[in-house]
Enzyme design. Structure first.
Site, PDB file in Angstrom:
ATOM      1  CG  ASN A 163      -1.468   1.374   1.529  1.00  0.00           C
ATOM      2  OD1 ASN A 163      -2.375   1.866   0.875  1.00  0.00           O
ATOM      3  ND2 ASN A 163      -0.890   2.027   2.537  1.00  0.00           N
TER       4      ASN A 163
ATOM      5  CB  SER B  74       5.300   4.891 -10.144  1.00  0.00           C
ATOM      6  OG  SER B  74       4.249   5.543  -9.436  1.00  0.00           O
ATOM      7  CE  LYS B  75       0.601   4.224  -6.414  1.00  0.00           C
ATOM      8  NZ  LYS B  75       0.711   3.225  -5.317  1.00  0.00           N
TER       9      LYS B  75
ATOM     10  CB  SER C 239      -3.399   5.253  -8.608  1.00  0.00           C
ATOM     11  OG  SER C 239      -4.071   6.487  -8.800  1.00  0.00           O
TER      12      SER C 239
ATOM     13  CE1 TYR D 112       0.794   7.925  -6.447  1.00  0.00           C
ATOM     14  CE2 TYR D 112      -1.040   8.433  -7.922  1.00  0.00           C
ATOM     15  CZ  TYR D 112      -0.551   7.849  -6.764  1.00  0.00           C
ATOM     16  OH  TYR D 112      -1.418   7.179  -5.933  1.00  0.00           O
TER      17      TYR D 112
END
Length: 249
Positions: free
Chosen positions: A93, A161-162, A145, A158
């Protein structure tokens, strides 16, 4: 009432706040013993862990880990193995946000985001998977995400990476399935956490208004999906990315 995770052992990273904290509480309520990975332990966090133990008659063992430090990650895996020889659930997480336009994103920032949001999570998964393989069972849950799919300005680091984490989930699932290990991901939409507060009101409202339910998620909304994936209710579900985003089209 039967608890869905009775006597299970769950490793949860970023367990001291936001979605991770809510997942820890939800798992504890359902009978799981928690190994709570976090960067540091405040007095409030220590009190919270003690309260979980007393309230639900489970154990909560903290493990300090700095996901930006490779040696810290390796050390944390060894500590987890000392705490329990059987790990039933891993929830990857922990993560950090980043907001910068493509032309303004430095190589250093990109590497930092991937180190914490992707590389360290893969390393932890590799270590924990060794335990799961020996026991021929386990559920790994990766937090991706909707930023992996929605290319809003400022989400290069971001979101990438997700996206990588969502793709890795599928490879992990195909390779670990023969050992009885399921691997799935959750892709939350706008959720009321610290990251929610870091977003601009304009960016938040845009995503909320694009959803069918027209609201931001509560951490519990995401924790309930994690509970499903951690439990035997999802015994035939693997290699999936579940978008818990209120129906963003």
């Amino acid at each position: 009432m039967t608890k869905l995770l009775q006597n299970k052992v769950a490793v949860i990273s970023g367990a001291n706040r936001g979605i991770g904290k809510c997942i820890a509480e939800t798992f504890a309520e359902n009978g799981a013993n928690i190994i709570a990975c976090m960067r540091d332990i405040s007095p409030d966090t220590a009190s919270w862990m003690n309260n979980l133990e007393d309230k639900f008659n489970i154990s909560v063992n903290p493990v300090i880990v700095d996901l930006s430090d490779e040696q810290s990650v390796k050390k944390s895996i060894k500590e987890v193995m000392v705490i329990s020889k059987k790990i039933d659930i891993l929830v990857n997480n922990a993560g950090i946000a980043s907001g910068a336009l493509f032309q303004m994103t430095t190589g250093a920032e990109l590497r930092k985001i991937f180190e914490i949001n992707f590389f360290s999570q893969i390393a932890i998964s590799q270590g924990i998977a060794k335990i799961m393989v020996k026991n021929k069972s386990g559920s790994i849950i990766n937090l991706s995400s909707t930023a992996a799919y929605i290319a809003d300005p400022g989400t290069l680091a971001y979101g990438s990476s997700k996206s990588a984490f969502a793709r890795a989930t599928q490879s992990m699932a195909s390779e670990l399935g023969s050992s009885g290990i399921r691997v799935n991901a959750i892709a939350p939409g706008v959720t009321k956490t610290d990251m929610f507060e870091q977003m601009s009101v304009e960016a938040r409202d845009k995503l909320i208004n694009a959803s069918a339910l027209k609201r931001a998620a509560e951490p519990k909304d995401i924790a309930n999906v994690a509970l499903f994936l951690a439990s035997d209710l999802s015994s035939f579900v693997t290699g999936q990315v579940i978008r818990a985003d209120g129906g963003i089209s």
